[in-house]
Every structure is written in structure tokens, then in C-alpha cells.
Scaffold this motif. Structure first.
Motif, PDB file in Angstrom:
ATOM      1  N   GLU B   9       8.096  -2.322   3.272  1.00 34.52           N
ATOM      2  CA  GLU B   9       7.116  -1.280   3.532  1.00 34.52           C
ATOM      3  C   GLU B   9       6.838  -1.173   5.023  1.00 34.52           C
ATOM      4  O   GLU B   9       6.666  -2.181   5.707  1.00 34.52           O
ATOM      5  N   TRP B 123      -2.053 -10.336   4.552  1.00 39.61           N
ATOM      6  CA  TRP B 123      -1.401  -9.461   5.548  1.00 39.61           C
ATOM      7  C   TRP B 123       0.093  -9.358   5.238  1.00 39.61           C
ATOM      8  O   TRP B 123       0.721 -10.327   4.828  1.00 39.61           O
ATOM      9  N   PRO B 124       0.649  -8.182   5.403  1.00 37.16           N
ATOM     10  CA  PRO B 124       1.965  -7.894   4.810  1.00 37.16           C
ATOM     11  C   PRO B 124       3.110  -8.720   5.358  1.00 37.16           C
ATOM     12  O   PRO B 124       4.127  -8.895   4.678  1.00 37.16           O
ATOM     13  N   ASN B 125       2.976  -9.290   6.550  1.00 38.12           N
ATOM     14  CA  ASN B 125       4.068 -10.086   7.110  1.00 38.12           C
ATOM     15  C   ASN B 125       4.415 -11.273   6.220  1.00 38.12           C
ATOM     16  O   ASN B 125       5.585 -11.649   6.098  1.00 38.12           O
ATOM     17  N   ALA B 128       6.590 -10.101   3.404  1.00 34.93           N
ATOM     18  CA  ALA B 128       7.863  -9.527   3.858  1.00 34.93           C
ATOM     19  C   ALA B 128       8.872 -10.628   4.201  1.00 34.93           C
ATOM     20  O   ALA B 128      10.078 -10.478   3.948  1.00 34.93           O
ATOM     21  N   GLN B 129       8.405 -11.719   4.796  1.00 39.23           N
ATOM     22  CA  GLN B 129       9.330 -12.741   5.302  1.00 39.23           C
ATOM     23  C   GLN B 129      10.229 -13.327   4.201  1.00 39.23           C
ATOM     24  O   GLN B 129      11.452 -13.403   4.394  1.00 39.23           O
TER      25      GLN B 129
END
Lengths: 393, 393
Positions: B9, B123-125, B128-129
Motif C-alpha cells: 500500500e 504503523w504500516p512499515n 510491509a517489511q
């Protein structure tokens, strides 16, 4: 912990350097770094930025001013690019060093299990990155011919099939000094267009090029490609501007990659520091005050070192056309790592072992000739010559 | 390009911020960043280093002086650690920001296809990782109870099995302000010891903690663990020292991870800049001159903002015990992103949309209260109140 990560080779260069720890008498040429401090005006740009209070997050892809400056610089160096279109700033991402740009490109392009081909010998980071991402890596070795590492182009192309996701190539090459000709680049690009293979070109040494050339730099895949080609070209401020410790680099990519790359930067490092980017802007704006002097000095270093090494009995090396390394085969040397450690201990000479870069380069040694004081190079050769005379075989 | 990367995203926060581009009248509280410049003495330490000429590569894992300073700081804050053993500097790696430490940890621990569990909203990080590394991600949502996001511990533990490679948890939490108690941490650690699951604990907000505590910080997994536990704790200079733009963070890891982590840093960024690390050393050595003031000010910000929001009709939010965010549900809001964009356009108020952090937080908004001028927060609340009165539902 992942077995893949445990199995990544530790740096053999660092292993040699560790053998010299606490030995201030060692003449060290093991790392790929000049011993000259970053020029004053570049450092001053960072100092000014810090003092102005530029201590906040910035855009994932870099300051627009820096991306624009990079795009203009690259467009000047590669005017043939995309039928004489300039390289758009939207195709630039600023990264935490060249190595970071390479890692981000591999993250963007390589799925687990994907087939990746790399030309070797090459600095070990380039082959480690696809392994970290779970890729299947195959290497295509250059062949030493009279001390010069040489590409068998047909052999390389035969290894790149429609199943090959990515070709990784570093030219001018660390450690061998091998360079790619425009004709070879054209053949590789044409072939990869047919197979649908991405090319990741590490061209960080493009300015450190000593052969005659129209643009004053090595041939680049950018000279031949259109923006939509599956091509990522990686650069760094480290070598051309004496900025190794700043961790600032960039990539040129197809427009379709820019938005995903911004996301990957967010998830890896978020952005480069603004004050570091200000130093980069200063460097590019006054490149003519730095890079030609750096390159001329490196050429003088090369021209001091290489003939002196060639004069030693049995040493095999060619004069490198690019980069900042002399790469040579030592007669009788079987295990480069062992020889490099002995040179530290017995001769006070610090070189990088060839098998750090590929198994086929075992028996070879890399000498970084980026030395502010050329006399240091002569002292190093004297130590090597002396050691070769007295060392037990 | 990888489908996985295309599918990541894009930041919804940035999408809202883009809606406010060129609108200097917008009061922006969307990013997780104070609007206060880094303190003078920290900036001066970097300037001095640059002027001294510290512009070369440094150790992959960071300057020994900085790693020692970090280890001493962490040992003071977490004296119960490992039966009162201090945290050894060998367990510290310096990274290009907290987000980089998190990414490196995921690279070290997660093979393609591995099962990873994350507690959300987050938080999106952080989510995502593992996707970048090809993992299979499952999320365990907190539940909002009277405006406070709350952990169902049994539900979380039931989701972590012997097949689960990694648990990712961020507490004090961005965006919800949720914190973990020592008892919950103990239960999670005990469970993960049984299942063999690694814990990646993002504790970058540990100093931004407003509940009474012995050490003046949030409870940490470090308080309960021994060095050999499968635990990586990540920290950052960004929040406690007003150093967001410096990209400097660290991790505390088991001793067996240190050597592989040094390799991963080499292949990702090689090292943090020495002059940035010098700033970090100055920050830690004089932490008492910065962090208590920052935290006291943030608490004053929180205590100005949260009651004012709670006084608005229908708003649901609890007082956060940690972090720098008020996270609230707006009555009638269905699509946070749409509401956040309308707030920018129609009220000149910049907030982050809850669905940037998890689908279950749709309808919620995040307000970063790290504002140097507390009056800005009051102005923002007035804009929100006015908009709520006049906006069409």
C-alpha cells in the motif's frame, strides 16, 4: 536466524584488516576508499544545513533539488539516452549510498526462487543481495587473459534465458578493472530485451575511467536505452567526490518503478538526511572542481603502481581502464586469504584477497591505489618485492 | 517488477498530505514528528566531526564509543535485564534509523513463506517489511473499548504457534497509544520461548511514557529477558532527541545475531555516517538535558489536546499512556481517508487516517500532538469542532 544469512560469507577483506589491527606500521590498501578527506565546500554545505536547522524528515525519493541536479548531470554525461531525451528527475531516487540503491533494486525486482545471473569476480555485496532476497544465483566468470579479466560475451548471453529475472553487472569493475564496451552493452541490452530480463548496472566507477572517451566517462547502459527499458543504473557520491562516509547514492530507473521505489525507501530507511543531500547538491554543482582532479590523481596513482607491479618477477596484471584497483596474480599463491594475512604480518602490507570476490580469483590480490601520497604506493611495492624475495614458498 | 512490491500500500498519510500541498494555512498534525529543531549541542557535535574530517567509512555495527554509550543507557533503563547483567555493547548494532533496524531484523529472521504475526493497528512499515521478504503475514487486532485499544492476550497467544517464526509488536504503540504491561510481556515472552518464536519489539517510544514507572520509561521486553532469548528490541534517536531527519537508530539483539547483523548492514547501507554517530553520542551523554524536557512538553501537549477532543460531541478516545498520538473515532466517519482529505480541504486540518494503520481502524484518525506551540493544538481542535458542526454528514 535464517540459514541463508548465517551462510553469507563474512568479508575476507575485513578478516585481513583484522589481522592488522593495532599495527600502525601496516601500509593499508585493502579498502576501496581514498585516504583524502571530503573537499571543504562539500562539508560546508552540510554544516550550513545543520546550522539552519534542517533536521526533519524529507521526501522518500530525495530532495527535488538534488534529484533535478542528478538528472541534469546524468543527462549531460549520457546525451544519447532515449533518442536524446534528457533523463527526467522523476526517474531518480536518492539512497543511503550506492549499496543501498542496489539492495533496493533487488528488493523491487527479485522474488524468492527467481533466477539471477551475476558477472564475477565482483565485490561481494552484489552477489549477497539476491541471496538475502531468497533468489537462485548463478555466476558467469570473466576469464583472465594475460592478467586482464575478459568477458566471453556469447557465454554470458547463453546463460541469460527467458527464466532469468535479473542480470547484475558491475563495470568498470571492482576488483578487476574490467570495463564493458558500448558494443557489448548493446548486445547485452538487446538480448535482455528479448528474454525480458532486468539489468542492474552498478556504474559507480563511471567517472574513474582512463581510456579516451567523448563524455569523459565509461560507456553506460544509459547511452543505449530508452526510459522504459528494464534497466536500473546505480551511482554513488563516494568515489567521484571523496564522500565514502556520507552514505549517499542514487539510481536511475524506468518511470514505472518510481512509486514502488518510494515505498521501498520508506520501509528501509525512510529518506536520506537533508544535510547530507545538501552536500550532494554542492558536490554536483561544483563537480568540475573535484572530479577531474580526483580522476587525474587516480590515473597518476595507477601509472605509478601498475608498472612497478608489472616489473616484479612473475606478477600477472593488466593496466586497468577504470576503477581504482590493481588486481594481480601472485606467482605460487594458492589461497589469497592466507597470502594476504601473511603480507600483513610479514611485510606490513595490507591488500584484499582475490577470493573475497569470487572463487575463480583465488591466487589474486586487490590493491586500491587511491592514495593521496603516491610515495606510499612505492613503499608498498618495495615491501612486496622484499617479501617475495625472502618469503618461504 | 515484483507483484508483492506493486501491491504494497502507498502511504495513506502521504495521500492526505498531498491533498494539502501548497496550502500553507493547513495546520498539519499528520506526520509522527515534532516541529522542533534538534538541540544545538547535538547539531554542534556533528558539525565538529565534519570539520575534523570524519568523512570515511566506519565499522558496520557502529562506532564502539556509540555502541558502548547505547549499551550503558539501555542497562541503566533496564537493570533487571538478564538477572541484573548489564547489556553488553556487543549486542548493539547502530542503524540508519529505527525503521532500518526493523528491516534488518526481518531480513535476518524471516525466510520466504515463513509465518509472521503482527499486532495491529500499527504503523504500516512494520507490516510491509515481512511482506517484502516474502513472508506470510497474519495480524491480530487490538479491540477498541471505550476509545482505548486493548489487547486480548489469550487471543494473541493462541495465534502464535510452533510454526510462527516471528511476532512483531510495537508498544507504546503508533497510532493507538496502547502500551504493554510487564505481566503481558512476561506472558508473551514465556509463550514465545515455548513455541520458539522470535519477538521483534519496536520500543522506539519507550521514553515517551506518561504513567508512573520506576525507570521513567515504558515496560520493556528487556526487563524480563536473558541475552540468549529470541528477542530483538529496536530503538531510535528520532523521538526522544528530536532527531527524525538524522536517520539514526539501534537494535539490541542476542549475541549470536551480532556477526550476521554486521554482514546485513554491510549489504544494506554499509554503516551510519561517523558525524551522525557523533551527534548520537552527544545526545546520549546529555540525554538528561533533552529527553525529560521533551517528554514533559509532550505530556503537556497530550493534556491540552485529549480533554479538548473528549469534550467534542460523540468523539471516542482514551488518554494515551505512551507515544505522541491521540487516536480517536469520529462519529459517523466510515472512510478515514476520505474524512481526512475533507478535513484538509474543508477545515485546513491535517490528520492521519486510521485505515493507514489497519482496516479495523477505519473511522479513526491519528493526531500527532508533538507541537512546539501548544496553541496550535487548540486552534486545530477549534477547526475540527467548527467543521463537525457545519459539515454535511
Amino acid at each position: 536466524m535464517r540459514r541463508t544469512i548465517e551462510n553469507l560469507e563474512e568479508s575476507k577483506i575485513r578478516e585481513v584488516a583484522n589481522a592488522g589491527l593495532g599495527r600502525p606500521d601496516v601500509l593499508a590498501f585493502w579498502f576501496g576508499e581514498s585516504d583524502e578527506v571530503t573537499p571543504d565546500f562539500i562539508r560546508q554545505a552540510a554544516v550550513d544545513s545543520i546550522q539552519r536547522g534542517e533536521t526533519f524528515y524529507s521526501h522518500n525519493l530525495g530532495l527535488p533539488e538534488l534529484r533535478t541536479e542528478i538528472a541534469q548531470t546524468m543527462s549531460r554525461k549520457h546525451p544519447l539516452h532515449g533518442n536524446a531525451q534528457p533523463i527526467a528527475m522523476e526517474r531518480i531516487a536518492v539512497t543511503a549510498g550506492g549499496v543501498n540503491a542496489l539492495m533496493l533494486a533487488v528488493q523491487a525486482l527479485v522474488d524468492p526462487g527467481d533466477d539471477v545471473v551475476a558477472v564475477t569476480p565482483v565485490w561481494p555485496n552484489l552477489t549477497a543481495q539476491p541471496l538475502i532476497m531468497g533468489a537462485h544465483l548463478r555466476t558467469v566468470p570473466l576469464q583472465p587473459v594475460n592478467g586482464a579479466w575478459t568477458l566471453d560475451l556469447d557465454r554470458l548471453l547463453a546463460q541469460i534465458t527467458a527464466d532469468t529475472k535479473l542480470l547484475i553487472v558491475n563495470a568498470p569493475n571492482n576488483p578487476t578493472g574490467w570495463t564493458l564496451s558500448t558494443e557489448e552493452q548493446r548486445a547485452i541490452l538487446d538480448h535482455c530485451r528479448r528474454t525480458g530480463t532486468w539489468i542492474l548496472a552498478d556504474e559507480v566507477y563511471e567517472n574513474l575511467y582512463y581510456a579516451p572517451s567523448a563524455q569523459g566517462c565509461a560507456p553506460s547502459f544509459l547511452d543505449l536505452s530508452v526510459p522504459e527499458d528494464r534497466l536500473v543504473v546505480v551511482h554513488s557520491f563516494s568515489k567521484s567526490f571523496l564522500m565514502t562516509g556520507w552514505r549517499l547514492g542514487w539510481m536511475v530507473m524506468p518511470p514505472a518503478l518510481t512509486v514502488p521505489m518510494g515505498k521501498l525507501i520508506e520501509f528501509n530507511t525512510s529518506c536520506a538526511s537533508v544535510f547530507v543531500q545538501r552536500a550532494g547538491i554542492a558536490a554536483l554543482q561544483h563537480a568540475d572542481d573535484v572530479t577531474p582532479r580526483v580522476v587525474a590523481h587516480l590515473q597518476a596513482c595507477r601509472d605509478a603502481l601498475v608498472p612497478a607491479l608489472q616489473a616484479l618477477p612473475g606478477l600477472s596484471l593488466a593496466t586497468p581502464q577504470g576503477g581504482m584497483y590493481a588486481f594481480f596474480q601472485l606467482p605460487g599463491a594458492k589461497d589469497s586469504l592466507e597470502v594476504a594475512k601473511r603480507l600483513v604480518r610479514e611485510a606490513g602490507l595490507g591488500l584484499a584477497p582475490g577470493n573475497a570476490f569470487a572463487p575463480e580469483a583465488n591466487g589474486w590480490l586487490r590493491w586500491c591505489f587511491a592514495s593521496k601520497d603516491i610515495a606510499r604506493l612505492h613503499d608498498g611495492v618495495a615491501r612486496l618485492a622484499d617479501w617475495m624475495q625472502r618469503a618461504p614458498k
